[in-house]
Design a protein around this motif. Structure first.
Motif, mmCIF file in Angstrom:
data_model
loop_
_atom_site.group_PDB
_atom_site.id
_atom_site.type_symbol
_atom_site.label_atom_id
_atom_site.label_comp_id
_atom_site.label_asym_id
_atom_site.label_seq_id
_atom_site.Cartn_x
_atom_site.Cartn_y
_atom_site.Cartn_z
ATOM 1 N N ALA A 381 19.889 -30.678 87.886
ATOM 2 C CA ALA A 381 21.246 -31.230 87.950
ATOM 3 C C ALA A 381 21.903 -31.218 86.573
ATOM 4 O O ALA A 381 23.075 -30.845 86.427
ATOM 5 C CB ALA A 381 21.208 -32.654 88.507
ATOM 6 N N LEU A 382 21.147 -31.613 85.554
ATOM 7 C CA LEU A 382 21.687 -31.598 84.194
ATOM 8 C C LEU A 382 21.907 -30.172 83.704
ATOM 9 O O LEU A 382 22.859 -29.892 82.968
ATOM 10 C CB LEU A 382 20.747 -32.344 83.248
ATOM 11 N N MET A 383 21.046 -29.268 84.125
ATOM 12 C CA MET A 383 21.222 -27.854 83.777
ATOM 13 C C MET A 383 22.508 -27.315 84.386
ATOM 14 O O MET A 383 23.269 -26.573 83.733
ATOM 15 C CB MET A 383 20.017 -27.045 84.266
ATOM 16 N N ALA A 384 22.778 -27.675 85.634
ATOM 17 C CA ALA A 384 24.004 -27.222 86.298
ATOM 18 C C ALA A 384 25.237 -27.745 85.566
ATOM 19 O O ALA A 384 26.218 -27.011 85.369
ATOM 20 C CB ALA A 384 24.014 -27.690 87.746
ATOM 21 N N ALA A 385 25.183 -28.998 85.144
ATOM 22 C CA ALA A 385 26.305 -29.572 84.403
ATOM 23 C C ALA A 385 26.527 -28.828 83.091
ATOM 24 O O ALA A 385 27.661 -28.549 82.698
ATOM 25 C CB ALA A 385 26.047 -31.055 84.138
ATOM 26 N N GLU A 386 25.431 -28.483 82.419
ATOM 27 C CA GLU A 386 25.533 -27.740 81.155
ATOM 28 C C GLU A 386 26.142 -26.369 81.384
ATOM 29 O O GLU A 386 27.015 -25.928 80.632
ATOM 30 C CB GLU A 386 24.140 -27.615 80.526
ATOM 31 N N ILE A 387 25.687 -25.665 82.416
ATOM 32 C CA ILE A 387 26.213 -24.327 82.694
ATOM 33 C C ILE A 387 27.712 -24.388 82.953
ATOM 34 O O ILE A 387 28.488 -23.572 82.435
ATOM 35 C CB ILE A 387 25.483 -23.697 83.902
ATOM 36 N N ALA A 388 28.126 -25.360 83.757
ATOM 37 C CA ALA A 388 29.545 -25.460 84.098
ATOM 38 C C ALA A 388 30.399 -25.700 82.858
ATOM 39 O O ALA A 388 31.430 -25.048 82.666
ATOM 40 C CB ALA A 388 29.753 -26.579 85.114
ATOM 41 N N MET A 389 29.982 -26.611 81.997
ATOM 42 C CA MET A 389 30.768 -26.884 80.800
ATOM 43 C C MET A 389 30.705 -25.736 79.804
ATOM 44 O O MET A 389 31.714 -25.416 79.143
ATOM 45 C CB MET A 389 30.293 -28.177 80.127
ATOM 46 N N GLU A 390 29.554 -25.111 79.691
ATOM 47 C CA GLU A 390 29.403 -24.016 78.719
ATOM 48 C C GLU A 390 30.484 -22.958 78.906
ATOM 49 O O GLU A 390 30.947 -22.365 77.933
ATOM 50 C CB GLU A 390 28.013 -23.395 78.861
ATOM 51 N N HIS A 391 30.893 -22.766 80.145
ATOM 52 C CA HIS A 391 31.864 -21.710 80.428
ATOM 53 C C HIS A 391 33.298 -22.246 80.558
ATOM 54 O O HIS A 391 34.172 -21.569 81.116
ATOM 55 C CB HIS A 391 31.414 -20.932 81.660
ATOM 56 N N HIS A 392 33.489 -23.451 80.005
ATOM 57 C CA HIS A 392 34.843 -23.979 79.820
ATOM 58 C C HIS A 392 35.111 -24.312 78.358
ATOM 59 O O HIS A 392 36.215 -24.767 78.023
ATOM 60 C CB HIS A 392 35.038 -25.254 80.652
ATOM 61 N N LEU A 393 34.129 -24.114 77.489
ATOM 62 C CA LEU A 393 34.305 -24.468 76.085
ATOM 63 C C LEU A 393 35.514 -23.752 75.482
ATOM 64 O O LEU A 393 35.705 -22.545 75.668
ATOM 65 C CB LEU A 393 33.046 -24.104 75.285
ATOM 66 N N GLY A 394 36.322 -24.509 74.782
ATOM 67 C CA GLY A 394 37.489 -23.944 74.122
ATOM 68 C C GLY A 394 38.719 -23.838 74.998
ATOM 69 O O GLY A 394 39.774 -23.385 74.526
ATOM 70 N N LEU A 395 38.633 -24.250 76.253
ATOM 71 C CA LEU A 395 39.781 -24.145 77.158
ATOM 72 C C LEU A 395 40.904 -25.050 76.667
ATOM 73 O O LEU A 395 40.732 -26.255 76.503
ATOM 74 C CB LEU A 395 39.371 -24.524 78.579
ATOM 75 N N THR A 396 42.063 -24.462 76.430
ATOM 76 C CA THR A 396 43.193 -25.195 75.865
ATOM 77 C C THR A 396 44.006 -25.881 76.950
ATOM 78 O O THR A 396 43.903 -25.565 78.136
ATOM 79 C CB THR A 396 44.114 -24.237 75.086
ATOM 80 N N CYS A 397 44.833 -26.827 76.523
ATOM 81 C CA CYS A 397 45.757 -27.510 77.423
ATOM 82 C C CYS A 397 47.164 -27.094 77.025
ATOM 83 O O CYS A 397 47.640 -27.441 75.954
ATOM 84 C CB CYS A 397 45.586 -29.028 77.311
ATOM 85 N N ASP A 398 47.823 -26.328 77.884
ATOM 86 C CA ASP A 398 49.141 -25.783 77.541
ATOM 87 C C ASP A 398 50.071 -25.804 78.757
ATOM 88 O O ASP A 398 50.500 -24.762 79.241
ATOM 89 C CB ASP A 398 49.005 -24.366 76.979
ATOM 90 N N PRO A 399 50.370 -27.000 79.259
ATOM 91 C CA PRO A 399 51.184 -27.104 80.477
ATOM 92 C C PRO A 399 52.625 -26.663 80.252
ATOM 93 O O PRO A 399 53.295 -27.136 79.335
ATOM 94 C CB PRO A 399 51.107 -28.594 80.816
ATOM 95 N N ILE A 400 53.083 -25.757 81.088
ATOM 96 C CA ILE A 400 54.453 -25.275 80.981
ATOM 97 C C ILE A 400 55.409 -26.405 81.353
ATOM 98 O O ILE A 400 55.270 -27.043 82.394
ATOM 99 C CB ILE A 400 54.671 -24.053 81.895
ATOM 100 N N GLY A 401 56.381 -26.640 80.481
ATOM 101 C CA GLY A 401 57.354 -27.690 80.721
ATOM 102 C C GLY A 401 56.765 -29.082 80.660
ATOM 103 O O GLY A 401 57.407 -30.045 81.084
ATOM 104 N N GLY A 402 55.537 -29.219 80.139
ATOM 105 C CA GLY A 402 54.892 -30.514 80.104
ATOM 106 C C GLY A 402 54.523 -31.029 81.476
ATOM 107 O O GLY A 402 54.206 -32.209 81.642
ATOM 108 N N LEU A 403 54.522 -30.154 82.472
ATOM 109 C CA LEU A 403 54.221 -30.531 83.851
ATOM 110 C C LEU A 403 52.774 -30.199 84.189
ATOM 111 O O LEU A 403 52.241 -29.178 83.740
ATOM 112 C CB LEU A 403 55.152 -29.802 84.826
ATOM 113 N N VAL A 404 52.139 -31.021 85.009
ATOM 114 C CA VAL A 404 50.751 -30.767 85.396
ATOM 115 C C VAL A 404 50.760 -29.812 86.590
ATOM 116 O O VAL A 404 50.350 -30.151 87.697
ATOM 117 C CB VAL A 404 50.031 -32.089 85.729
ATOM 118 N N GLN A 405 51.274 -28.593 86.355
ATOM 119 C CA GLN A 405 51.433 -27.616 87.427
ATOM 120 C C GLN A 405 50.892 -26.241 87.033
ATOM 121 O O GLN A 405 49.972 -25.730 87.676
ATOM 122 C CB GLN A 405 52.911 -27.524 87.839
#
Length: 475
Positions: A381-405
């Motif tokens: 279970a902890l390995m699965a959590a690590e794998i999932a996060m490993e492939h989101h590292l560095g993902l930026t937050c750049d919402p167009i128009g400041g909207l959560v869309q």
């Protein structure tokens, strides 16, 4: 002693979209300020109130509904129970009447333009999401309090410590994945079982079960509503809702009047790979389209990432015939513990860590929960959590128009699919041979967050946010 005691009901909170840090958090902060006035017997002496939004709350405040949230919070409304259909109408009444019923007890003059200030170029040092409330009293004095919305609906007041000292003795005080693994090995408990033992320190087992099922009922109602609501999302981007159309295609136009019969129809659709992908995407889209429409959602662990865990849980219920209370509680309990490890060791705030802190964390939570529920060991279970996060590292937050869309809604579908993939990989792997631990990826995520340029942290100042003019269609 643990740094912070985090319950299932801290990681999963019922509220109103579109953002846990920009909507739910400021709403709760406004409620806390009203309570300060009540506790000091000052509410009846207030003449007017100023609201100062700093940094990220100012820059994306309108798009995230921060202005709406603080006005409703000051009005004495609660995000768990407030009628979602009256969110916008009530705020429009406040604007047009120039009156605010403070704490639902004292009507005061309030001008949206003059008393609600967006301080775009000012930030407070502790956290980018800061709001100050100023109450001006009849005798000419004022009361001022500053609050920080630190992600996932968590709010702390200025001069509070971010680390919360233990208030009770938990049987399993956990800060890291390593500590969690040691406790599981020592006791033989599953992750979910250990979590439920801790929860019994706060309340009875039945109260915990009832609370988790209330969380689940909110999730399922959100999914069902989102899968049956057409239209265009508010905010000016003219984003068309897609979940309902996808749902109709999946079910070949058939309609069902309640969640249970709809779930049976989904389950009866088969196990074709493309069909399952469509289902998971539909579930995630449904939740986040509701979130973007000021609908009732559950932070999981945030609003912007509210669709990942519901989509993976719904996948589990539909395709593994697991629609029963014990399995639902097991899934949510496991997910909450993994989320708490990220909260303690890094952040779940996009304003601090970018989207890796929201979609990445939710994907890791879902992956670990699904793995345990499918029979995986604690280490898997902890390995699965690590794998999932490993492939989101560095993902930026750049919402167009400041909207959560855009790109937020589609990112929830991707986070859900990655979570399922991570669970499958972990279930087919020997965790003894894993090269990266969950604690290592938590540490890496935090270091990446510290290195990330501020324009990629929910400010709508970089990335896609500056590439798509609001006058153009999103695709």
């Amino acid at each position: 002693m643990a740094k912070e005691q985090i319950s299932i009901f801290d990681m999963f909170k019922i509220g109103i979209g579109p953002s846990s840090s920009h909507t739910l958090g400021p709403w709760r902060a406004a409620q806390r300020f009203v309570q300060v006035l009540v506790d000091r017997n000052l509410l009846s002496h207030v003449q007017t109130v100023n609201i100062l939004l700093y940094g990220s709350l100012a820059k994306t405040g309108v798009g995230h509904g921060t202005d709406i949230a603080v006005l409703l919070g000051l009005s004495g409304d609660d995000p768990v129970t407030f009628d979602v259909h009256d969110v916008v109408p009530k705020v429009e009444r406040i604007k047009s009447n120039k009156k605010l019923n403070l704490g639902a007890q004292k009507e005061i003059d309030f001008c949206y333009i003059d008393n609600l200030l967006f301080l775009f170029d000012q930030s407070l040092p502790f956290h980018p999401n800061a709001v100050t409330f100023q109450a001006f009293l009849e005798d000419g004095t004022a009361v001022s309090e500053t609050y920080y919305s630190i992600g996932g609906g968590f709010v702390i007041q200025e001069n509070d410590s971010e680390s919360v000292l233990s208030e009770i003795d938990l049987p399993f005080p956990i800060d890291t994945a390593q500590e969690l693994m040691v406790a599981c090995m020592r006791t033989g408990l599953k992750i979910s079982e250990l979590v439920l033992e801790n929860e019994c320190s706060w309340r009875s087992e039945q109260a915990t079960r009832d609370g988790v099922m209330q969380i689940f009922n909110t999730i399922k109602e959100c999914i069902y509503k989102g899968c049956h609501t057409d239209g265009v999302l508010p905010g000016g981007l003219h984003v068309e809702r897609r979940a309902a159309k996808l749902n109709k295609r999946m079910l070949k136009g058939r309609t069902y009047s309640d969640y249970d019969s709809w779930l049976e129809a989904i389950r009866a659709g088969g196990r074709d790979f493309g069909y399952i992908l469509d289902c998971v995407s539909c579930f995630a889209l449904a939740v986040n389209e509701e979130n973007a429409s000021f609908g009732r959602v559950v932070t999981a662990p945030t609003n912007g990432a509210a669709g990942v865990i519901p989509a993976v849980l719904q996948y589990y219920l539909a395709f593994y015939d697991a629609y029963n209370e014990d399995k639902i509680i097991q899934f949510i309990a496991t997910a909450s513990e993994i989320g708490s490890i990220f909260k303690k060791g890094a952040t779940i705030s996009a304003a601090m860590g970018g989207c890796q802190a929201e979609i990445g964390v939710s994907s890791a939570m879902a992956a670990g929960a699904l793995t345990e529920c499918l029979g995986g060991s604690q280490r898997q279970a902890l390995m699965a959590a690590e794998i999932a996060m490993e492939h989101h590292l560095g993902l930026t937050c750049d919402p167009i128009g400041g909207l959560v869309q855009i790109p937020c809604i589609e990112r929830n579908t991707m986070g859900a699919i990655k979570a399922i993939t991570a669970a499958q990989l972990a279930l087919q792997s020997n965790p003894d041979k894993a090269k990266v631990s969950l604690d290592a990826v938590v540490s890496t995520m935090w270091e990446t967050a510290l290195d990330m340029n501020v324009k990629y942290k929910e400010t709508a100042d970089g990335g896609l946010a500056i590439k798509v003019p609001l006058s153009l269609p999103e695709c």
